[in-house]
Scaffold this motif. Structure first.
Motif, PDB file in Angstrom:
ATOM      1  N   ASN A   1       0.830  -1.457  -0.028  1.00  0.00           N
ATOM      2  CA  ASN A   1       0.095  -0.219   0.111  1.00  0.00           C
ATOM      3  C   ASN A   1       0.932   1.214   0.139  1.00  0.00           C
ATOM      4  OD1 ASN A   1      -2.394   1.248  -0.045  1.00  0.00           O
ATOM      5  ND2 ASN A   1      -2.641   1.511   2.231  1.00  0.00           N
ATOM      6  N   PHE A   2       1.920   1.050  -0.796  1.00  0.00           N
ATOM      7  CA  PHE A   2       2.927   2.315  -0.877  1.00  0.00           C
ATOM      8  C   PHE A   2       2.228   3.716  -1.031  1.00  0.00           C
ATOM      9  CE2 PHE A   2       2.915   1.259  -5.103  1.00  0.00           C
ATOM     10  CZ  PHE A   2       3.374   2.636  -5.927  1.00  0.00           C
ATOM     11  N   LYS A   3       1.178   3.778  -2.091  1.00  0.00           N
ATOM     12  CA  LYS A   3       0.734   4.990  -2.495  1.00  0.00           C
ATOM     13  C   LYS A   3      -0.089   5.530  -1.070  1.00  0.00           C
ATOM     14  CE  LYS A   3      -0.690   3.619  -7.119  1.00  0.00           C
ATOM     15  NZ  LYS A   3      -1.782   3.333  -8.174  1.00  0.00           N
ATOM     16  N   ASN A   4      -0.232   5.124  -0.111  1.00  0.00           N
ATOM     17  CA  ASN A   4      -0.632   5.790   0.926  1.00  0.00           C
ATOM     18  C   ASN A   4       0.268   6.274   2.028  1.00  0.00           C
ATOM     19  OD1 ASN A   4      -2.893   6.757   2.792  1.00  0.00           O
ATOM     20  ND2 ASN A   4      -2.384   4.916   4.296  1.00  0.00           N
ATOM     21  N   PHE A   5       1.476   5.853   1.584  1.00  0.00           N
ATOM     22  CA  PHE A   5       2.822   6.496   2.533  1.00  0.00           C
ATOM     23  C   PHE A   5       3.703   7.231   1.848  1.00  0.00           C
ATOM     24  CE2 PHE A   5       0.726   2.811   4.400  1.00  0.00           C
ATOM     25  CZ  PHE A   5       0.573   3.148   5.838  1.00  0.00           C
ATOM     26  N   ASN A   6       3.530   8.412   1.686  1.00  0.00           N
ATOM     27  CA  ASN A   6       4.561   9.466   0.925  1.00  0.00           C
ATOM     28  C   ASN A   6       5.495   9.918   1.907  1.00  0.00           C
ATOM     29  OD1 ASN A   6       2.825   9.012  -1.287  1.00  0.00           O
ATOM     30  ND2 ASN A   6       1.137  10.379  -0.760  1.00  0.00           N
TER      31      ASN A   6
ATOM     32  N   ASP B   1       6.296  13.232  -4.711  1.00  0.00           N
ATOM     33  CA  ASP B   1       5.446  12.163  -4.709  1.00  0.00           C
ATOM     34  C   ASP B   1       4.585  12.127  -5.891  1.00  0.00           C
ATOM     35  OD1 ASP B   1       6.090  11.081  -1.905  1.00  0.00           O
ATOM     36  OD2 ASP B   1       4.963  12.812  -1.478  1.00  0.00           O
ATOM     37  N   GLY B   2       3.741  11.040  -6.099  1.00  0.00           N
ATOM     38  CA  GLY B   2       2.727  10.971  -7.017  1.00  0.00           C
ATOM     39  C   GLY B   2       3.245  11.001  -8.581  1.00  0.00           C
ATOM     40  N   GLU B   3       2.642  11.935  -9.332  1.00  0.00           N
ATOM     41  CA  GLU B   3       2.821  12.190 -10.851  1.00  0.00           C
ATOM     42  C   GLU B   3       4.251  12.787 -11.233  1.00  0.00           C
ATOM     43  OE1 GLU B   3       2.671  11.640 -14.638  1.00  0.00           O
ATOM     44  OE2 GLU B   3       1.044  10.749 -13.274  1.00  0.00           O
ATOM     45  N   LYS B   4       4.918  13.759 -10.112  1.00  0.00           N
ATOM     46  CA  LYS B   4       5.892  14.193 -10.239  1.00  0.00           C
ATOM     47  C   LYS B   4       7.130  13.233 -10.041  1.00  0.00           C
ATOM     48  CE  LYS B   4       4.787  18.993  -8.741  1.00  0.00           C
ATOM     49  NZ  LYS B   4       4.782  19.991  -7.709  1.00  0.00           N
TER      50      LYS B   4
ATOM     51  N   VAL C   1      21.273   4.198   4.151  1.00  0.00           N
ATOM     52  CA  VAL C   1      20.244   5.267   4.697  1.00  0.00           C
ATOM     53  C   VAL C   1      19.807   4.473   6.201  1.00  0.00           C
ATOM     54  CG1 VAL C   1      17.677   6.021   4.673  1.00  0.00           C
ATOM     55  CG2 VAL C   1      19.145   5.846   2.367  1.00  0.00           C
ATOM     56  N   SER C   2      20.275   5.233   7.281  1.00  0.00           N
ATOM     57  CA  SER C   2      20.279   4.544   8.480  1.00  0.00           C
ATOM     58  C   SER C   2      18.747   4.498   9.000  1.00  0.00           C
ATOM     59  CB  SER C   2      21.148   5.163   9.587  1.00  0.00           C
ATOM     60  OG  SER C   2      22.401   5.180   9.186  1.00  0.00           O
ATOM     61  N   ASN C   3      17.936   5.624   8.922  1.00  0.00           N
ATOM     62  CA  ASN C   3      16.561   5.746   9.269  1.00  0.00           C
ATOM     63  C   ASN C   3      15.750   6.503   8.152  1.00  0.00           C
ATOM     64  OD1 ASN C   3      16.705   4.482  11.968  1.00  0.00           O
ATOM     65  ND2 ASN C   3      17.842   6.376  12.488  1.00  0.00           N
ATOM     66  N   ASP C   4      14.763   5.962   7.794  1.00  0.00           N
ATOM     67  CA  ASP C   4      13.995   6.402   6.734  1.00  0.00           C
ATOM     68  C   ASP C   4      12.627   6.665   7.226  1.00  0.00           C
ATOM     69  OD1 ASP C   4      13.326   7.466   4.310  1.00  0.00           O
ATOM     70  OD2 ASP C   4      13.250   5.678   2.987  1.00  0.00           O
ATOM     71  N   PHE C   5      11.772   7.705   6.825  1.00  0.00           N
ATOM     72  CA  PHE C   5      10.359   7.911   7.098  1.00  0.00           C
ATOM     73  C   PHE C   5       9.285   8.102   5.921  1.00  0.00           C
ATOM     74  CE2 PHE C   5      11.760  12.263   7.047  1.00  0.00           C
ATOM     75  CZ  PHE C   5      10.311  12.919   6.546  1.00  0.00           C
ATOM     76  N   ARG C   6       8.199   7.667   6.190  1.00  0.00           N
ATOM     77  CA  ARG C   6       7.153   8.014   5.353  1.00  0.00           C
ATOM     78  C   ARG C   6       5.857   8.670   6.198  1.00  0.00           C
ATOM     79  NH1 ARG C   6      10.672   7.103   2.517  1.00  0.00           N
ATOM     80  NH2 ARG C   6      10.735   5.714   0.675  1.00  0.00           N
ATOM     81  N   ILE C   7       4.968   9.234   5.629  1.00  0.00           N
ATOM     82  CA  ILE C   7       3.724   9.685   6.122  1.00  0.00           C
ATOM     83  C   ILE C   7       2.435   9.061   5.525  1.00  0.00           C
ATOM     84  CG2 ILE C   7       2.526  11.844   7.024  1.00  0.00           C
ATOM     85  CD1 ILE C   7       5.372  13.169   6.515  1.00  0.00           C
ATOM     86  N   SER C   8       1.411   8.860   6.437  1.00  0.00           N
ATOM     87  CA  SER C   8       0.341   8.148   5.766  1.00  0.00           C
ATOM     88  C   SER C   8      -0.724   9.337   5.574  1.00  0.00           C
ATOM     89  CB  SER C   8      -0.326   7.420   6.994  1.00  0.00           C
ATOM     90  OG  SER C   8      -0.866   8.081   8.175  1.00  0.00           O
ATOM     91  N   SER C   9      -0.983   9.032   4.251  1.00  0.00           N
ATOM     92  CA  SER C   9      -1.926  10.143   3.561  1.00  0.00           C
ATOM     93  C   SER C   9      -3.164  10.001   4.095  1.00  0.00           C
ATOM     94  CB  SER C   9      -1.910  10.053   2.142  1.00  0.00           C
ATOM     95  OG  SER C   9      -0.783  10.158   1.600  1.00  0.00           O
ATOM     96  N   LYS C  10      -3.913   8.618   4.548  1.00  0.00           N
ATOM     97  CA  LYS C  10      -5.217   8.531   4.872  1.00  0.00           C
ATOM     98  C   LYS C  10      -5.141   7.504   6.390  1.00  0.00           C
ATOM     99  CE  LYS C  10      -6.915   8.665   0.132  1.00  0.00           C
ATOM    100  NZ  LYS C  10      -7.683   7.853  -0.821  1.00  0.00           N
ATOM    101  N   ASP C  11      -6.190   7.445   7.095  1.00  0.00           N
ATOM    102  CA  ASP C  11      -6.350   6.542   7.811  1.00  0.00           C
ATOM    103  C   ASP C  11      -6.082   5.122   7.493  1.00  0.00           C
ATOM    104  OD1 ASP C  11      -7.137   8.508   9.345  1.00  0.00           O
ATOM    105  OD2 ASP C  11      -9.204   7.836   9.750  1.00  0.00           O
ATOM    106  N   ASP C  12      -5.239   4.152   8.101  1.00  0.00           N
ATOM    107  CA  ASP C  12      -4.714   3.040   7.563  1.00  0.00           C
ATOM    108  C   ASP C  12      -4.789   2.021   8.913  1.00  0.00           C
ATOM    109  OD1 ASP C  12      -4.170   1.084   5.979  1.00  0.00           O
ATOM    110  OD2 ASP C  12      -2.740   2.278   4.808  1.00  0.00           O
TER     111      ASP C  12
ATOM    112  N   SER D   1      -4.422   9.474   9.451  1.00  0.00           N
ATOM    113  CA  SER D   1      -3.668  10.220   8.601  1.00  0.00           C
ATOM    114  C   SER D   1      -2.642  11.404   9.219  1.00  0.00           C
ATOM    115  CB  SER D   1      -4.698  10.992   7.682  1.00  0.00           C
ATOM    116  OG  SER D   1      -5.328  11.876   8.441  1.00  0.00           O
ATOM    117  N   GLY D   2      -1.490  11.410   8.607  1.00  0.00           N
ATOM    118  CA  GLY D   2      -0.643  12.231   9.125  1.00  0.00           C
ATOM    119  C   GLY D   2       0.367  11.798  10.179  1.00  0.00           C
TER     120      GLY D   2
END
Length: 482
Positions: free
Chosen positions: A124-129, A154-157, A409-420, A430-431
Motif C-alpha cells: 500500500n505504498f501509495k498511502n505512505f508518501n 510524490d505522485g505524478e511528479k 540510509v540509517s533511518n527512513d520515514f513516510r507519512i500516511s496520507s489516509k487512515d489505515d 492520517s498524518g
C-alpha cells in the motif's frame, strides 16, 4: 478522525475559548482566573497527543513519555546521534514497534514488524508518501536543497522522474557510460594509494572515497567533473563539495525541530540557517553554470546519442520530445542534478568506507577476500567487469554484510496520507509518521546470529550445482538494501 480534522478542531476550540474569555473578562470580576485558565487550555491543545493503547498489535508506547511533552525530551537526547539513539531505544524494548508522540499533535511509529514494512513500502505504498502538509515531509525539510527532485516529491511528479531515470540505468548505459567512468576514476584512486604507500603517509580514506565518487557521479550526471579528488589527495575539500556537505547537514538537522520552530528559524535565517543561505548560493551558482553550458552544448549538436550521454542530457532530450517546457527550466534541472548527486555520492562512498573498515578489522577474512580478488582479476580489468564480477559471491556477501551493519540510509520515514490499519493490527490516523529504522533492523537478533559481528559468509549458500551464491532477502521487509 483524521489528523487534519483533529488539528482543525483544536484550533477552533482555542479560538472559541479566547473569544469567550474576552467577553467574560469584561462582564465578570474573574480576569486573573479566566486568563490563567485560557492560557492553560491553549497549551493543553498544543501538547503531544495521548497515544491510544495499541490493541491487536505487538506495538507498545515508547518508554520515556512525559505529560503534555510526549517524547520530546527523549528525542532531544538523541538529536546528535539519532542512529545510535534509536538502536538503543529498540534494544531497550526488545525490538518492538514503538509509538511516540510529540507536541503539536505529532505521532510517530518506529516500525519493527516486517509485515508492516512490506505493507508500507510495497503493498500500500501509495498511502505512505514523503510529504503530507505544511508541517511534515521531505519538502518541508529539504525544500531549498532538493526542490522538485525525485527524492522530494510524490505522485505524478515522482513518476516523471522515474520514467526518465529508467532510460539511463539500462544495461547498455551502465556498461558504456558508468563502467567506463568508474574505471577511469578507479585508476586515479590506485595512483593516489600507491603514492601514499611510497611516501608512507596517512590519509583520510572516507574523504578520498567521497571525492572520487562525487567526481564520477558528476561526470555521469552532467558530463563534467569538479575535480574534487585532487583536493582530497591533499586532505582538503573542493569549495563546492564543502558547501554541498554543509547544506546537507543543516537540512537534515531540521528534521529534529518542531515544525513551528523549524519554519521560524528558516524564515528569519537564525543560527545555522544563516549559513545555509551562503552554502546554497555557492551550490546554486556552480550547478547553474553547468546547466547553461550543457544546454548550449546540446543545442550545438544533432546526434541524439550525444545529447543523451548523461542524466542532464536525458532530461533535456525527453523534455523537448514531450513538449514539456516546464522540465527545461533551470530551477527544475538544478533540482534533478542535486538529487542524483546526493543519491550517488553519499550512499556509495559511505558503504565503501565501511567495507574497508570492517574488512581491515578482520584479518582472516581479508586474506580470503584478497585471494579471491587476485583469482578473479587474472584476465584483467575489462574481463573482470564484463564477466567475473557477475559470479563474485564473496564480494556480494561483503557488500550485503556491510549494508546490514551500516545501511546507507540509517533511518527512513513516510507519512500516511489516509487512515489505515497495518497488517500487525496497528491503526494509523492520517498524518502519522512511520519510521523505518534500517540500522536497528540490521542489529535485530531475531534475524541475525551475533548481529554485531562482521560475518559476510552468513550470506553464502550452495546453488545446487556445486557452486556458491549470495542469498538476498526481500528488500521490502529488510529495506537497508534500498
Amino acid at each position: 478522525m483524521t489528523t487534519k480534522i483533529a488539528v482543525a478542531r483544536r484550533v477552533a476550540a482555542v479560538l472559541l475559548l479566547l473569544a469567550l474569555g474576552r467577553k467574560l473578562e469584561k462582564r465578570l470580576l474573574m480576569r486573573p482566573l479566566l486568563s490563567t485558565s485560557i492560557i492553560g487550555l491553549f497549551f493543553y491543545y498544543l501538547g503531544a497527543p495521548r497515544p491510544k493503547k495499541p490493541l491487536g498489535s505487538n506495538a507498545i508506547i515508547a518508554p520515556g513519555r512525559l505529560p503534555w511533552l510526549g517524547h520530546i525530551v527523549r528525542y532531544e537526547s538523541i538529536r546528535d546521534h539519532p542512529v545510535e539513539g534509536i538502536l538503543e531505544w529498540s534494544r531497550e524494548t526488545n525490538f518492538q514497534t514503538l509509538i511516540n508522540t510529540l507536541p503539536f499533535g505529532v505521532t510517530e511509529i518506529i516500525v519493527h514488524d516486517e509485515r508492516d514494512r512490506e505493507y508500507i513500502l510495497k503493498s500500500n505504498f501509495k498511502n505512505f508518501n514523503k510529504n503530507y502538509d505544511f508541517q511534515f515531509g521531505f519538502d518541508r525539510v529539504f525544500s531549498d536543497l532538493l526542490g522538485q527532485g525525485i527524492f522530494n516529491v510524490d505522485g505524478e511528479k515522482w513518476v516523471v522522474h522515474r520514467k526518465i531515470a529508467s532510460n539511463l540505468f539500462t544495461g547498455k548505459n551502465i556498461n558504456v557510460i558508468m563502467s567506463k567512468t568508474f574505471i577511469e576514476h578507479g585508476r586515479l584512486f590506485e595512483k593516489a594509494l600507491s603514492k601514499f604507500a611510497k611516501e608512507k603517509k596517512s590519509f583520510d580514506i572516507q574523504l578520498l572515497f567521497q571525492a572520487l565518487v562525487f567526481d564520477a557521479f558528476c561526470k555521469i550526471a552532467f558530463g563534467a567533473s569538479p575535480q574534487s579528488f585532487n583536493y582530497a589527495v591533499k586532505g582538503e575539500k573542493e569549495p563546492f563539495q564543502a558547501s554541498f556537505d554543509a547544506a546537507q547537514q543543516i537540512a537534515s538537522d531540521r528534521a529534529f525541530d518542531l515544525p513551528v520552530i523549524r519554519d521560524f528559524k528558516i524564515q528569519f535565517s537564525i543560527g545555522a540557517e544563516a549559513e545555509m543561505v551562503k552554502h546554497l548560493a555557492v551550490v546554486n551558482a556552480y550547478i547553474g553554470n553547468i546547466i547553461d553550458s550543457r544546454k548550449k552544448e546540446i543545442d550545438s549538436v544533432e546526434s541524439q546519442a550525444e545529447t543523451q550521454k548523461d542524466i542532464l542530457g536525458l532530461y533535456i532530450y525527453h523534455a523537448k520530445r514531450l513538449g514539456r517546457s516546464d522540465l527545461l527550466k533551470a530551477s527544475y534541472l538544478r533540482d534533478v542534478i542535486m538529487n542524483f548527486m546526493i543519491a550517488g555520492r553519499d550512499t556509495t562512498s559511505y558503504v565503501l568506507t565501511n567495507i574497508i573498515s570492517l574488512v581491515s578489522e578482520n584479518r582472516d577474512f581479508e586474506e580470503k577476500l584478497l585471494q579471491e580478488i587476485f583469482n578473479k582479476m587474472k584476465g584483467g580489468v575489462d574481463s573482470f567487469v564484463k564477466n567475473e564480477i557477475k559470479t563474485f559471491a564473496l564480494a556480494d556477501a561483503t557488500f550485503f554484510e556491510s549494508l546490514r551493519m551500516y545501511p546507507s540510509v540509517s533511518n527512513d520515514f513516510r507519512i500516511s496520507s489516509k487512515d489505515d490499519v497495518l497488517p500487525s493490527g496497528l491503526k494509523l490516523e492520517s498524518g502519522t509518521v512511520v519510521t523505518l529504522p534500517n540500522h536497528s533492523i540490521g542489529r535485530n537478533p531475531k534475524y541475525w546470529d551475533n548481529p554485531d559481528k562482521f560475518n559476510p559468509e552468513r550470506w553464502l549458500c550452495e546453488d545446487g550445482n556445486n557452486g556458491t551464491v549470495c542469498r538476498r532477502l526481500d528488500e521490502y521487509r529488510f529495506p537497508f538494501f534500498w
